[in-house]
Design an enzyme around this catalytic site. Structure first.
Site, short mmCIF file in Angstrom:
data_model
loop_
_atom_site.label_atom_id
_atom_site.label_comp_id
_atom_site.label_asym_id
_atom_site.label_seq_id
_atom_site.Cartn_x
_atom_site.Cartn_y
_atom_site.Cartn_z
N HIS A 21 -28.13 -20.11 35.33
CA HIS A 21 -27.04 -19.80 34.40
C HIS A 21 -25.74 -20.28 35.07
O HIS A 21 -25.64 -20.32 36.29
CB HIS A 21 -27.02 -18.28 34.23
CG HIS A 21 -26.04 -17.75 33.23
ND1 HIS A 21 -24.71 -17.57 33.51
CD2 HIS A 21 -26.21 -17.35 31.95
CE1 HIS A 21 -24.10 -17.07 32.44
NE2 HIS A 21 -24.99 -16.93 31.48
N ASP A 29 -30.11 -13.63 41.28
CA ASP A 29 -29.44 -13.32 40.02
C ASP A 29 -30.43 -12.49 39.20
O ASP A 29 -31.40 -13.02 38.65
CB ASP A 29 -29.08 -14.63 39.30
CG ASP A 29 -28.55 -14.40 37.89
OD1 ASP A 29 -28.69 -13.29 37.36
OD2 ASP A 29 -28.01 -15.37 37.32
N GLN A 51 -31.30 -10.83 34.16
CA GLN A 51 -32.34 -10.67 33.12
C GLN A 51 -33.52 -9.84 33.60
O GLN A 51 -34.48 -9.66 32.85
CB GLN A 51 -32.83 -12.05 32.64
CG GLN A 51 -31.76 -12.89 31.97
CD GLN A 51 -31.23 -12.27 30.67
OE1 GLN A 51 -31.80 -11.33 30.13
NE2 GLN A 51 -30.11 -12.79 30.20
N LYS A 62 -26.63 -5.30 30.22
CA LYS A 62 -27.92 -5.82 29.76
C LYS A 62 -29.04 -4.80 29.96
O LYS A 62 -30.20 -5.08 29.69
CB LYS A 62 -28.28 -7.11 30.52
CG LYS A 62 -27.33 -8.27 30.21
CD LYS A 62 -27.86 -9.55 30.82
CE LYS A 62 -26.83 -10.63 30.98
NZ LYS A 62 -26.42 -11.27 29.74
N CYS A 81 -25.31 -20.81 28.21
CA CYS A 81 -24.70 -21.00 29.55
C CYS A 81 -25.68 -21.68 30.50
O CYS A 81 -25.74 -21.33 31.69
CB CYS A 81 -24.19 -19.69 30.13
SG CYS A 81 -22.88 -18.94 29.17
N1 C6P Z 1 -26.55 -14.32 30.04
C1 C6P Z 1 -27.22 -14.66 27.73
O1 C6P Z 1 -27.08 -14.53 26.53
P1 C6P Z 1 -22.64 -11.41 32.91
O2 C6P Z 1 -21.93 -12.12 31.81
O3 C6P Z 1 -21.89 -11.48 34.22
O4 C6P Z 1 -23.02 -10.03 32.54
O5 C6P Z 1 -24.04 -12.16 33.11
C2 C6P Z 1 -24.08 -13.52 33.42
C3 C6P Z 1 -25.49 -14.01 33.55
C4 C6P Z 1 -25.96 -14.42 34.78
N2 C6P Z 1 -27.23 -14.83 34.94
C5 C6P Z 1 -28.10 -14.86 33.94
C6 C6P Z 1 -29.51 -15.29 34.20
C7 C6P Z 1 -27.70 -14.48 32.65
O6 C6P Z 1 -28.58 -14.52 31.66
C8 C6P Z 1 -26.35 -14.05 32.45
C9 C6P Z 1 -25.87 -13.71 31.08
C10 C6P Z 1 -26.22 -14.03 28.66
O7 C6P Z 1 -28.16 -15.30 28.22
C11 C6P Z 1 -24.82 -14.41 28.29
S1 C6P Z 1 -24.53 -16.14 28.49
#
Ligand code: C6P
Length: 407
Positions: free
Chosen positions: A124, A201, A204, A227, A365
């Protein structure tokens, strides 16, 4: 242990009980952000109704209650992740902030020109851009573990990529586009074998399957509260104590200091030195309540439920002409990214919305990955434990109607 009562659990989520465009809402955008159970909403309301004050500073009753609530939440997150101590948990705004913290604070001190930052092709932007910025500042180079045809990492390439110049190896636990579950323990072991620090990371994964930082053997792990049933703007970074001790702070301000003169300051130990000024106290309280809630259901049961919905969705999508699913068949998280030949993901997602079905369409993203796959983007359905098989069937019917509509 008896199986969770999924119907009763679904009733904990007031937002799900509504109609959208005259149809019962089907919320399949959980990878973007999950919904919140009554227990979390109530915990936040209770905090504001009874305990709200600033933390770590006041010598009055409300401040000490707020401090206890905030630090109890930290202890809950530490337990949830299997950390050795609550001091290894830094509250953040989410995954993105956690990774930026590592890239800026740890990276600034330990990464030099000529060093290598090893990432994967499925990251991401949150686990790519902070490392690009670090590389620009230091003269380090980026290197990528390729994604193979089946959506898994080409691990046979790891030996040649993980050279002694690699100082940090950062990768996602579960891909938000492909659904791939990466072998985190194996990757962390391989990183450590060449002296590299591992950064996971867990955006998910943290709310979807058991995550134990010591069993995984990772050095850092970042996740987002929103999430996993907690409020937006909450999250945490786990860092191994020894590494946090060696890192400088990344943001200066009140509360992260021991003493301040006009010329210089001295800093607290972790986690205090990484949390400047007033934190998101209500967010942490909500995150603590979310952790309690998820542990009450059991993460193994949540994973099984996600997986059953995913397998069912794969089977139903497989029946649709001109629809191709991305990612591995086996060992995957609770999300399904797909392309429909006849429709752009944005058009398909808008069509779904007309039927009360919340999907996500776009690059998620993951722009470099989409470019590699030669796709403008995908449409994605992402599940959580309050979703049902009947909802997956309804999605399949809506998508079948879309196939006819766009033909
Ligand atoms: N993905 C999706 O719809 P934040 O925004 O900091 O809470 O998370 C960022 C992020 C980082 N790594 C992974 C693997 C992610 O999936 C995400 C967030 C969302 O897939 C928003 S783009």
């Amino acid at each position: 242990m008896s199986a969770p009562d999924w119907d009763a659990i679904r009733a904990d989520f007031p937002i799900l009980d509504q109609q959208v465009r005259g149809q019962p809402l089907i919320y399949f955008d959980n990878a973007a952000s999950s919904q919140k159970p009554r227990a979390v909403i109530d915990a936040i309301a209770r905090y504001y109704e009874r305990d709200n004050a600033n933390v770590h500073r006041g010598l009055h009753e409300l401040s000490s209650r707020a401090t206890d609530a905030y630090e109890n939440a930290r202890a809950k997150v530490a337990r949830y992740l299997g950390a050795a101590s609550a001091d290894e948990i830094i509250f953040t705004r989410g995954t993105t902030e956690g990774i930026n913290l590592v890239a800026q604070a740890w990276g600034a001190k330990f990464v030099r020109a000529g060093d290598v930052i090893l990432l994967t092709e499925m990251e991401h932007h949150s686990n790519l851009v902070p490392w690009q910025m670090l590389a620009e500042r230091t003269g380090a180079r980026l290197r990528f573990v390729p994604v193979a045809e089946d959506g898994t990492l080409a691990l046979e390439r790891l030996g040649e990529l993980l050279t002694p110049e690699v100082k940090v190896c950062a990768f996602t636990h579960i891909s938000n586009s492909l659904g791939t579950i990466n072998p985190v323990a194996e990757l962390c072991r391989a990183a450590r074998a060449v002296g590299a620090v591992s950064v996971v990371d867990a955006a998910q994964s943290a709310g979807h399957l058991p995550v134990d930082v010591r069993a995984l053997g990772c050095d850092f792990l970042a996740f987002s509260g929103h999430k996993m049933c907690a409020p937006t703007g909450s999250g945490a970074l786990y860092g191994r104590a020894e590494l946090l001790d060696a890192m400088p702070p990344w943001q200066g301000g009140g509360e992260m200091i021991v003493s301040v003169s006009y010329e210089r300051s001295t800093y607290k130990k972790a986690p205090g030195k990484f949390e400047a000024c007033t934190p998101n106290i209500a967010g942490a309280v909500g995150l603590g309540a979310a952790v309690d809630y998820l542990e009450g259901i059991g993460r193994a049961a949540i994973f099984e439920h996600d997986l059953a919905l995913t397998q069912h969705a794969l089977a139903r999508l497989g029946e649709l002409p001109g629809v191709r699913v991305l990612g591995p068949r086996e060992r995957r998280g609770g999300l399904v990214g797909f392309v429909m030949d006849a429709a752009h993901p944005h058009d398909l997602t808008t069509f779904a919305d007309q039927h009360g079905l919340a999907l996500r369409g776009g690059h998620h993203c993951n722009m470099p990955l989409m470019k590699k796959l030669r796709l403008p983007g995908t449409t994605r359905a992402s599940f959580y434990f309050y979703n049902t098989k009947a909802e997956v069937d309804r999605m399949a019917d809506i998508l079948a109607a879309a196939v006819r509509f766009f033909a």
